[in-house]
Design a protein around this motif. Structure first.
Motif, mmCIF file in Angstrom:
data_model
loop_
_atom_site.group_PDB
_atom_site.id
_atom_site.type_symbol
_atom_site.label_atom_id
_atom_site.label_comp_id
_atom_site.label_asym_id
_atom_site.label_seq_id
_atom_site.Cartn_x
_atom_site.Cartn_y
_atom_site.Cartn_z
ATOM 1 N N TYR A 61 0.833 -1.199 0.000
ATOM 2 C CA TYR A 61 0.000 0.000 0.000
ATOM 3 C C TYR A 61 0.865 1.244 0.000
ATOM 4 N N LEU A 62 1.933 1.205 0.803
ATOM 5 C CA LEU A 62 2.843 2.345 0.878
ATOM 6 C C LEU A 62 3.549 2.569 -0.451
ATOM 7 N N SER A 63 4.010 1.477 -1.076
ATOM 8 C CA SER A 63 4.751 1.629 -2.327
ATOM 9 C C SER A 63 3.873 2.259 -3.398
ATOM 10 N N ARG A 64 2.588 1.927 -3.390
ATOM 11 C CA ARG A 64 1.683 2.552 -4.366
ATOM 12 C C ARG A 64 1.510 4.028 -4.048
ATOM 13 N N ARG A 65 1.378 4.337 -2.744
ATOM 14 C CA ARG A 65 1.103 5.717 -2.341
ATOM 15 C C ARG A 65 2.298 6.636 -2.609
ATOM 16 N N VAL A 66 3.487 6.199 -2.160
ATOM 17 C CA VAL A 66 4.636 7.082 -2.321
ATOM 18 C C VAL A 66 5.097 7.132 -3.764
ATOM 19 N N GLY A 67 4.666 6.157 -4.589
ATOM 20 C CA GLY A 67 5.095 6.146 -5.976
ATOM 21 C C GLY A 67 4.152 6.910 -6.890
ATOM 22 N N MET A 68 3.009 7.366 -6.401
ATOM 23 C CA MET A 68 2.047 8.046 -7.262
ATOM 24 C C MET A 68 1.479 9.258 -6.541
ATOM 25 N N ALA A 69 1.919 10.443 -6.935
ATOM 26 C CA ALA A 69 1.443 11.667 -6.293
ATOM 27 C C ALA A 69 0.008 11.974 -6.734
ATOM 28 N N LYS A 70 -0.244 11.939 -8.053
ATOM 29 C CA LYS A 70 -1.578 12.106 -8.617
ATOM 30 C C LYS A 70 -1.762 11.045 -9.688
ATOM 31 N N PRO A 71 -2.969 10.502 -9.853
ATOM 32 C CA PRO A 71 -3.181 9.435 -10.828
ATOM 33 C C PRO A 71 -2.696 9.781 -12.221
ATOM 34 N N GLU A 72 -2.911 11.021 -12.657
ATOM 35 C CA GLU A 72 -2.531 11.392 -14.023
ATOM 36 C C GLU A 72 -1.020 11.500 -14.202
ATOM 37 N N TRP A 73 -0.282 11.571 -13.087
ATOM 38 C CA TRP A 73 1.171 11.623 -13.192
ATOM 39 C C TRP A 73 1.777 10.250 -13.465
ATOM 40 N N GLY A 74 1.035 9.210 -13.116
ATOM 41 C CA GLY A 74 1.559 7.860 -13.298
ATOM 42 C C GLY A 74 2.483 7.458 -12.166
ATOM 43 N N LEU A 75 3.374 6.510 -12.445
ATOM 44 C CA LEU A 75 4.300 6.013 -11.440
ATOM 45 C C LEU A 75 5.611 6.785 -11.459
ATOM 46 N N LYS A 76 6.230 6.882 -10.286
ATOM 47 C CA LYS A 76 7.533 7.530 -10.191
ATOM 48 C C LYS A 76 8.616 6.540 -10.614
ATOM 49 N N ARG A 77 9.433 6.927 -11.559
ATOM 50 C CA ARG A 77 10.473 6.044 -12.095
ATOM 51 C C ARG A 77 11.859 6.648 -11.829
ATOM 52 N N THR A 78 12.853 5.782 -11.881
ATOM 53 C CA THR A 78 14.247 6.206 -11.823
ATOM 54 C C THR A 78 14.926 5.727 -13.091
ATOM 55 N N CYS A 79 15.488 6.633 -13.842
ATOM 56 C CA CYS A 79 16.117 6.267 -15.109
ATOM 57 C C CYS A 79 17.261 5.279 -14.851
ATOM 58 N N GLN A 80 17.271 4.211 -15.642
ATOM 59 C CA GLN A 80 18.282 3.172 -15.471
ATOM 60 C C GLN A 80 19.614 3.541 -16.126
ATOM 61 N N VAL A 81 19.636 4.707 -16.792
ATOM 62 C CA VAL A 81 20.859 5.167 -17.443
ATOM 63 C C VAL A 81 21.480 6.336 -16.697
ATOM 64 N N CYS A 82 20.685 7.399 -16.485
ATOM 65 C CA CYS A 82 21.249 8.605 -15.869
ATOM 66 C C CYS A 82 20.864 8.784 -14.406
ATOM 67 N N GLY A 83 19.903 7.985 -13.905
ATOM 68 C CA GLY A 83 19.514 8.071 -12.512
ATOM 69 C C GLY A 83 18.491 9.143 -12.192
ATOM 70 N N LYS A 84 18.021 9.866 -13.207
ATOM 71 C CA LYS A 84 17.037 10.922 -13.014
ATOM 72 C C LYS A 84 15.693 10.332 -12.570
ATOM 73 N N LYS A 85 15.031 10.991 -11.602
ATOM 74 C CA LYS A 85 13.714 10.553 -11.164
ATOM 75 C C LYS A 85 12.650 11.354 -11.912
ATOM 76 N N TYR A 86 11.591 10.656 -12.340
ATOM 77 C CA TYR A 86 10.529 11.336 -13.078
ATOM 78 C C TYR A 86 9.254 10.493 -13.015
ATOM 79 N N TYR A 87 8.129 11.110 -13.373
ATOM 80 C CA TYR A 87 6.850 10.391 -13.444
ATOM 81 C C TYR A 87 6.611 9.960 -14.888
ATOM 82 N N ASP A 88 6.055 8.748 -15.066
ATOM 83 C CA ASP A 88 5.927 8.209 -16.425
ATOM 84 C C ASP A 88 4.684 8.697 -17.167
ATOM 85 N N LEU A 89 3.786 9.459 -16.472
ATOM 86 C CA LEU A 89 2.580 10.038 -17.088
ATOM 87 C C LEU A 89 1.713 8.973 -17.749
#
Length: 276
Positions: free
Chosen positions: A5-33
């Motif tokens: 439950y926590l992983s879903r909550r902390v990984g999604m700020a708003k439904p339309e933003w999608g999941l929070k990802r970490t780039c596997q190349v540069c390490g940048k954090k972003y939402y996948d929309l």
């Protein structure tokens, strides 16, 4: 399950933003929309959802990556607001009520050794929680886990090979030491070998830790276990037996096969007052 439950909550700020990802190349954090394919806005690399499984097959993810992920998750947990803490507490207690009757002022003990890995969320949701740390000689602990017929899951998969069990033991204990430094933890430590050698003294000390008094039924734990009808732990055949000490320092019977693991476990044997 609070962790899911926590992983879903902390990984999604708003439904339309999608999941929070970490780039596997540069390490940048972003939402996948909620897009597919998932493209890093910083370097343009495509996110591979199977990347973790691929890196785990045949070799471990680098310790640097693992530590960074753990650090980020810990910070996410510590930044949870009070309203969400209440939500998580309610989720836990609601699930608990499905399995046991919760009375007013009841003392609840959530017995699971791997709760050590969940200390950050436990401390956040239940800040006054007390912890019982039950120790055993590290080599006996590793050997016992490896010998058990455990139901396979992501955690128990570490018990299929002695080398993996040793690594997992060290990881869990490192987590414990980090949490002891990071949080104010109220811990009572009890060693298995001391318990079987002097049951009354060690149990009395544990009861005092919880402001409880000694009761005659404590000595008759076998009857309590048998009255349950069904015991769902790997120790089901042991909790109905009288106290015995034949399992203490059992590792010595297999010492030639365990020699190569002594250097890695030496820090823990010394810290917990054991000898190799």
């Amino acid at each position: 399950n609070i962790r899911k439950y926590l992983s879903r909550r902390v990984g999604m700020a708003k439904p339309e933003w999608g999941l929070k990802r970490t780039c596997q190349v540069c390490g940048k954090k972003y939402y996948d929309l909620n897009k597919s394919p998932i493209i890093c806005p910083s370097c343009g690399a495509e996110f591979d959802p199977n990347h973790y499984l691929k890196t785990r097959k045949g070799k471990s993810v680098s310790s640097k990556t693992s530590v960074e992920k753990d650090k980020n998750l810990t910070e996410d947990i510590e930044n949870i607001d009070d309203n969400f803490v209440k939500v998580l507490s309610d989720v836990y207690l609601k699930e608990l009520a499905k399995h046991v009757n919760i009375e007013n002022n009841a003392l609840l003990i959530d017995k699971l050794p791997l709760n050590i890995l969940s200390i950050p969320i436990i401390k956040k949701v239940f800040p006054c929680a007390k912890f019982i740390l039950v120790l055993r000689h590290p080599l006996d602990c590793v050997l016992s886990c490896w010998m058990q017929n455990l139901r396979l899951n992501s955690a128990m998969a570490n018990m299929v090979e002695l080398s993996r069990t040793v690594d997992f033991y060290c990881t869990v204990m490192e987590m414990l030491k980090l949490c002891e430094k990071r949080y104010q933890m109220n811990i009572h430590t009890i060693r298995y070998e001391d318990l079987v050698a002097n049951f009354a003294e060690n149990v009395s000390s544990l009861l005092a830790f919880f402001d409880l008094s000694w009761e005659k039924e404590v000595e008759d734990y076998q009857k309590t276990a048998l009255n349950r009808g069904k015991i769902n732990t790997p120790s089901y055949s042991q909790v109905v037996r009288p106290i015995y000490n034949t399992a203490s320092y059992r590792w010595k019977n297999y010492e030639p096969h365990l020699l190569k693991f002594k250097p890695k476990l030496s820090i823990w044997t010394q810290l917990f007052g054991y000898e190799l």
